[in-house]
Motif scaffolding. Structure first.
Motif: not given
Length: 335
Positions: A37, A41, A125-126, A157-159, A161
């Motif tokens: 993670r 963000p 975006d996370g 991945r962003a959120d 996706e």
């Protein structure tokens, strides 16, 4: 194992290498990082710092609809000095490196990376990611030494996706042993010849006449370099060539050590087999030129160093625009 008639005997080193390679290959496909993670963000301050460092003023990276530069993909996954804690690299990755270290391949150098972009990254975006040990090469011998190339693939991945893929390749190696200097005479090395085409022929005509020519847009008057068929600001195909003053400063630089290339050792202080500095000079007109600084050892080149253009013949066929430090107190400089 029984050796058949006519088969060459294998050295102990070769057998040991094969055994190690089989162990290393067993790690292909195993996780290098799981459920990682990003510490932050995607955010505007980091985008701004990146663009300032790169000199990228594209309007897409500012304002309410801003996106992050695509090449920042890996930035959002990095753990910094404190690492990622429990979401860091896997035990398998540590085991792989321990095998290489224990076998004497303890040195490491990054060799290249590849990125694929699937969607823009926007502030807020996370970022999450997984990584896998994609491949381990057979043992290779390079100028640096003998070792194995290890490639990892990170899926970002962003959120939630898919946002992109980052492949990173390193060489884990045992440094080559130094050899006695080869004193045999060698042919004089020449620089690679520039590729001259209809878009940049005017620049090289200027060099032949000891002029450093840049382009100025005929519509918006923006200067540009290198030479292009159209303006990258307004798109106009109209332009004129103007002579640069030759005054500038070192915007950035890198000192090249490997591989040695005697043809690039043009500094008055450079050893033909030693390192040389490649510099990005920002001219007074606001454009930047890749070149070299002469008259100063590579290790003394500094960002912000004032320089002045000079033309130098680097071999019997090629003359190039280079730069020399200027100002009192600058090593090798001229007033």
């Amino acid at each position: 194992m029984t050796r058949g008639r006519g088969e060459p005997a294998r050295s102990a080193e070769a057998t040991e290498s094969d055994d190690l390679y089989e162990k290393l290959k067993a790690y292909e496909g195993r996780a290098a990082a799981v459920a990682g993670r990003g510490k932050d963000p995607v955010n505007e301050p980091m985008i701004r710092h990146w663009c300032e460092a790169m000199g990228d003023t594209d309007a897409a990276y500012t304002g309410p609809e801003a996106v992050a530069p695509p090449t920042m993909l890996q930035v959002w996954t990095m753990g910094g000095l404190s690492g990622h804690g429990h979401s860091g690299r896997s035990e398998a990755y540590d085991e792989l490196f321990a095998l290489l270290d224990d076998a004497g391949y303890a040195s490491v150098v990054a060799t290249d990376c590849e990125q694929e972009y699937l969607r823009p990254l926007r502030p807020g975006d996370g970022i999450t990611f997984d990584a896998v040990i994609e491949s381990v090469s057979e043992r290779k011998t390079t100028k640096l030494g003998t070792g194995y190339f290890v490639t990892t693939r990170m899926d970002v991945r962003a959120d939630g996706e898919p946002a992109g893929t980052h492949r990173f390749r390193i060489l884990k190696f045992a440094p080559a042993r130094s050899r006695p200097a080869d004193t045999r005479p060698r042919p004089t090395a020449k620089r690679p010849r520039p590729v001259i085409n209809r878009d940049n022929a005017g620049f090289w005509d200027g060099v032949a006449g000891h002029q450093l020519l840049i382009q100025r847009c005929g519509d918006c008057a923006r200067p540009r370099f290198p030479w292009l068929p159209g303006c990258n600001a307004c798109g106009s195909p109209e332009w004129e060539a103007v002579e640069a003053s030759g005054e500038g400063t070192v915007y950035s630089y890198v000192v090249m050590h490997h591989p040695p290339f005697p043809a690039f050792a043009v500094s008055d202080h450079a050893d033909a087999a030693g390192p040389y500095a490649v510099v990005l000079v920002e001219l007074a007109e606001g454009v930047r030129v890749i070149s070299q600084v002469v008259g100063v050892p590579p290790g003394e080149v500094r960002i912000g160093m004032p320089v002045r253009l000079e033309f130098r013949r680097v071999d019997e066929e090629l003359e190039l625009p280079l730069f020399r430090p200027v100002g009192a107190g600058v090593p090798g400089g001229v007033r």
